[in-house]
Design an enzyme around this catalytic site. Structure first.
Site, short mmCIF file in Angstrom:
data_model
loop_
_atom_site.label_atom_id
_atom_site.label_comp_id
_atom_site.label_asym_id
_atom_site.label_seq_id
_atom_site.Cartn_x
_atom_site.Cartn_y
_atom_site.Cartn_z
N GLU A 57 0.84 -1.20 0.00
CA GLU A 57 0.00 0.00 0.00
C GLU A 57 0.88 1.25 0.00
OE1 GLU A 57 -2.36 -0.22 3.61
OE2 GLU A 57 -2.47 -2.40 3.40
N LYS A 86 2.08 4.70 1.54
CA LYS A 86 2.05 5.20 2.93
C LYS A 86 1.70 6.69 2.87
CE LYS A 86 4.63 5.29 7.20
NZ LYS A 86 4.59 6.73 7.43
N ASP A 102 0.93 10.45 3.88
CA ASP A 102 1.53 11.32 4.88
C ASP A 102 0.46 12.25 5.43
OD1 ASP A 102 3.49 12.30 6.45
OD2 ASP A 102 4.53 13.42 4.88
N TYR A 104 -6.80 1.93 5.84
CA TYR A 104 -5.72 0.96 5.67
C TYR A 104 -5.81 -0.24 6.60
CZ TYR A 104 -3.17 3.55 9.41
OH TYR A 104 -2.80 4.17 10.57
N LYS A 111 10.59 3.60 3.22
CA LYS A 111 10.50 5.05 3.08
C LYS A 111 11.12 5.55 1.78
CE LYS A 111 8.87 7.26 6.63
NZ LYS A 111 9.58 7.79 7.64
N CYS A 135 13.17 49.78 -4.67
CA CYS A 135 13.47 48.70 -5.62
C CYS A 135 14.98 48.41 -5.58
CB CYS A 135 13.05 49.10 -7.03
SG CYS A 135 13.64 47.94 -8.28
N CYS A 167 16.39 49.54 -9.35
CA CYS A 167 16.39 50.92 -9.87
C CYS A 167 16.16 51.96 -8.78
CB CYS A 167 15.34 51.06 -10.97
SG CYS A 167 13.66 50.99 -10.36
N CYS A 216 7.81 47.03 -7.73
CA CYS A 216 8.54 48.24 -8.10
C CYS A 216 7.60 49.06 -8.98
CB CYS A 216 9.80 47.85 -8.87
SG CYS A 216 10.50 49.23 -9.77
N CYS A 228 12.43 50.46 -15.09
CA CYS A 228 13.30 49.64 -14.22
C CYS A 228 14.02 48.63 -15.11
CB CYS A 228 12.46 48.93 -13.17
SG CYS A 228 13.36 47.69 -12.24
N1 5U1 Z 1 -1.02 2.21 4.13
C1 5U1 Z 1 -0.75 2.14 5.43
N2 5U1 Z 1 -0.29 3.15 6.15
N3 5U1 Z 1 -0.16 2.67 7.40
C2 5U1 Z 1 0.28 3.29 8.55
N4 5U1 Z 1 -0.92 1.05 6.19
C3 5U1 Z 1 -0.56 1.37 7.43
N5 5U1 Z 1 -0.53 0.63 8.54
C4 5U1 Z 1 -0.12 1.19 9.68
C5 5U1 Z 1 0.30 2.54 9.70
C6 5U1 Z 1 0.77 3.17 10.96
O1 5U1 Z 1 -0.08 0.50 10.83
C7 5U1 Z 1 -0.54 -0.84 10.90
C8 5U1 Z 1 0.28 -1.80 10.14
C9 5U1 Z 1 -0.53 -1.17 12.35
#
Ligand code: 5U1
Length: 690
Positions: A129, A131, A133, A241, A330, A423, A426, A441, A447
């Site tokens: 999958e 990850k 952010d 997830y 990562k 500026c 100039c 400016c 200029c």
């Molecule tokens: N896609 C995904 N992100 N993520 C973050 N799966 C997933 N699983 C996580 C976390 C912290 O934790 C479980 C595996 C426990």
């Protein structure tokens, strides 16, 4: 560049090397401080990359010196403390974090450990999958209804954010379909999609408001609002997830199948989730997602590999802060920290003064960065910058590098960055239009910086396309006083050019020919070459098709201009302002006198198509077709596609995680259809036109 006199960070060099125990205690202390800022205050004081390095260092020291391992070490815990403003929620099953691997070798070692624990040499099946952010969230559904939503907090106790979560459009309040357990807790990530994050920051910048440092901070800050009406205005999205508590045993034995089941109940799932049966398969997946990274709708910082078989997951169990059956691989960091050496103030084509950070070179997002945008005066004030500060540089998804925050406490001895009063090129006065964050400016083509860029823009590929007239030549021509407006280009002779550096007779002759050839052009190219503020290619095409002649365009008033697609009040004002300035009119006349011409345009015959005269706006992510595909299909049925919602919009197509445009359409009472309705509309109109 000014010489910078930095204060060395206060590190007391002792004659003795600190003991392992001292090193461990010192690292724990700093990491705990980072955690407090990151999890509790949503204000990181260190980049993720630097944090990961510190945690790795501590983990290594603890594993080599197990006598100093303690349960309160940050290596044994997840996340941060709970903010008091929200009520607490106990996670019946702790919300864990993930271990990391950074290379193929580390992944192989991870799989080797799994094989050893499971006592098998067979290939293991992984659910793989992206990850995301964002912010980890637990959604508790009882009898199919969303009862409670909570943040991860410290993994055991989170914060109740139910009211805020209920404002997220892609989270169903009620699950649909069959075999829904009496109680089920869905876990996943709340993110601010990248397109919405960029749009939000652009508006914030224009209005001189605070920008979000990155999409994760944007998501976290939005969910931490005490007033859920504010959260409702933020374009957030959720992706599942996994499953936490569940009352029924009747779930598939495969993690992947479970995710598909969650999706069938109406919860969002990333389109990138799949299964791989070998280490090589996992690595291929990693590389393919890394390639797609910039085109995904959300920010990701890696991929996750999970043993797919739930029984094997149970057999493998957990270590203190993470499951043994999963790991994150990562990606290279998109944020790094470095020193701010100085700030340069650049003058753009339209006079906008842009501060640019000069940095100690740092490797981030795959390239070495030594300059980064600081946007405007407000941004410098927001960041509170001084020379010598440690700053975070972000370079993501093909966006130019930016300084997103200042790290660490302020050193009072550092020299503050002051925005200039005049500026820098100039020395003319600077001006700021009300409600605009940009400072300009006031000297226009007087200029030298603006003059050079205006001429360069005039001759570039998309405008008059004068081959051989690059930045350096323009600079020399202006500095030698041979030209001061684009019209002067047409009076140049080869013998004047040969005087310039690195310009032989052949090159000079070619350039004169290219200038001559550019006289035959199109109305659209010529208009674009004028460099009118906020008048880009699309607007130029609409304007030329509508007015057909330069004279009619020059005479158009605000109302007539606003009748053109994509021209609102601001753009109309810029066009009127441009044609009112006598020096612009003089340059245009001189260019026409020099012989610039284009074929006369004629009005296009009005075809009667089912959507002729209708303006559509596409927003959010379409899942069944590409956005461009939808655009072309609508256009072939006669519709105009506009990038922004206004009173002239007839219909907004809102895909998944549609944000500010959808809100505006609602505000203006404009018809809104979803992807399914769009498909029905397209099918019926295509049938009717044969
Ligand atoms: N896609 C995904 N992100 N993520 C973050 N799966 C997933 N699983 C996580 C976390 C912290 O934790 C479980 C595996 C426990």
């Amino acid at each position: 560049m000014k010489k910078v006199n930095y204060f060395q960070p206060y590190c007391l060099k002792t004659l003795m090397t600190p003991s392992f125990e001292d090193q461990i205690l010192a690292l724990r202390e700093v990491i705990n401080r980072y955690n407090l800022h990151y999890y509790t205050h949503d204000e990181p004081i260190i980049t993720d990359a630097e944090y990961d390095r510190k945690i790795q260092q501590l983990r290594q020291l603890e594993s080599e010196n197990p006598e100093f391992k303690t349960p309160d070490s940050p290596t044994q815990k997840v996340g941060g403390a709970v903010l008091s403003a929200f009520s607490k929620v106990n996670h019946e099953i702790p919300m864990l974090s993930l271990g990391n691997v950074y290379s193929a070798e580390e992944l192989e070692a991870f799989v080797e450990r799994l094989n050893n624990r499971l006592d098998t040499r067979d290939d293991l099946l992984f659910c793989v999958e992206p990850k995301l952010d964002g912010l980890a969230i637990s959604l508790l559904y009882v009898k199919g209804h969303l009862l409670r939503a909570a943040t991860r907090g410290d993994g055991r106790i989170g914060e109740d954010v139910t009211h805020n979560i209920k404002t997220i459009k892609n989270i169903p309040l009620t699950l649909k379909g069959q075999h829904i357990p009496e109680l089920i807790e869905i876990r996943g990530e709340v993110v601010m999609p990248l397109a919405d994050f960029n749009a939000y920051n652009q508006v914030a910048e224009q209005q001189g408001q605070k920008r979000f440092a990155n999409p994760r901070n944007a998501a976290a800050g939005s969910l931490r609002q005490l007033d859920s009406k504010i959260t409702a205005t933020r374009p957030l999205a959720f992706y599942s997830y996994g499953i936490g508590q569940v009352s029924s045993e009747a779930l598939p034995d495969s993690h992947y199948q479970r995710l598909l089941q969650i999706k069938a109940w109406g919860l969002p799932l990333s389109q990138e989730v799949e299964r791989q049966g070998s280490v090589q398969g996992c690595l291929n997946y990693y590389h393919s997602i890394l390639q797609k990274r910039d085109n995904l709708p959300y920010e990701i910082d890696g991929v996750v590999y999970k043993i797919d078989d739930i029984k094997l997951q149970e057999k493998l169990g957990f270590v203190s802060r993470a499951p043994r059956w999963a790991t994150a691989h990562k990606f290279p960091a998109q944020e790094e920290q470095t020193l701010l050496l100085d700030v340069e103030f650049q003058v753009g084509r339209t006079g906008a003064i842009t501060p640019v950070a000069i940095l100690e070179p740092v490797f981030v997002g795959g390239v070495t960065v030594s300059r980064a945008s600081l946007h405007n005066k407000d941004e410098i004030a927001r960041l509170g910058l001084s020379r010598g500060d440690t700053v975070v540089i972000r370079r993501a998804a093909d966006v130019i590098p930016q300084v997103t925050s200042r790290l660490a406490e302020k050193n009072p001895h550092f020299e503050a960055i002051i925005f200039p009063d005049l500026c820098p090129v100039c020395q003319s006065e600077l001006e700021q239009i009300a409600d605009e964050a940009t400072i300009r400016c006031s000297a226009g083509l007087f200029c030298a910086a603006q003059r050079k860029q205006a001429i360069q823009y005039f001759s570039s590929r998309k405008t008059m396309n004068i081959d051989g007239l690059g930045e350096k030549v323009v600079e020399q021509l202006v500095d030698a006083d041979l030209i001061s407006t684009p019209a002067d280009l047409y009076g140049l002779h080869a013998d004047q050019l040969v005087e310039l550096e690195r310009m032989g007779p052949k090159k000079a002759e070619n350039l004169i020919n290219a200038i001559h050839q550019s006289k035959q052009t199109t109305f659209a190219r010529f208009l674009l070459a004028m460099g009118i503020r906020e008048v880009g290619e699309a607007t130029v095409n609409n304007l030329t098709e509508h007015f057909l002649t330069l004279q009619r365009l020059q005479q158009a008033d605000k109302e007539a201009l606003q009748a053109v697609d994509d021209v609102g009040e601001v753009v109309a004002q810029h066009i009127i302002h441009f044609f009112r300035q006598s020096h612009n009119v003089e340059v245009i006349e001189a260019l026409l006198e020099a012989g610039i011409h284009w074929p006369q345009l004629t009005a296009k015959p009005q075809k009667s198509l089912p959507l002729s005269g209708k303006t559509y706006v596409l927003t959010g992510t379409l899942t069944q077709m590409k956005r461009n595909e939808a655009k072309v299909l609508l256009q072939t049925l006669g519709a105009k596609i506009s990038a922004s919602v206004s009173a002239k919009t007839d219909c907004v197509v809102a895909g998944e995680s549609a944000g500010s445009k959808l809100l505006k359409a609602r505000e203006l009472g404009i018809a809104i259809i979803d992807e399914e309705q769009l498909q029905v509309l397209l099918a019926s109109l295509q049938n009717s036109t044969g």
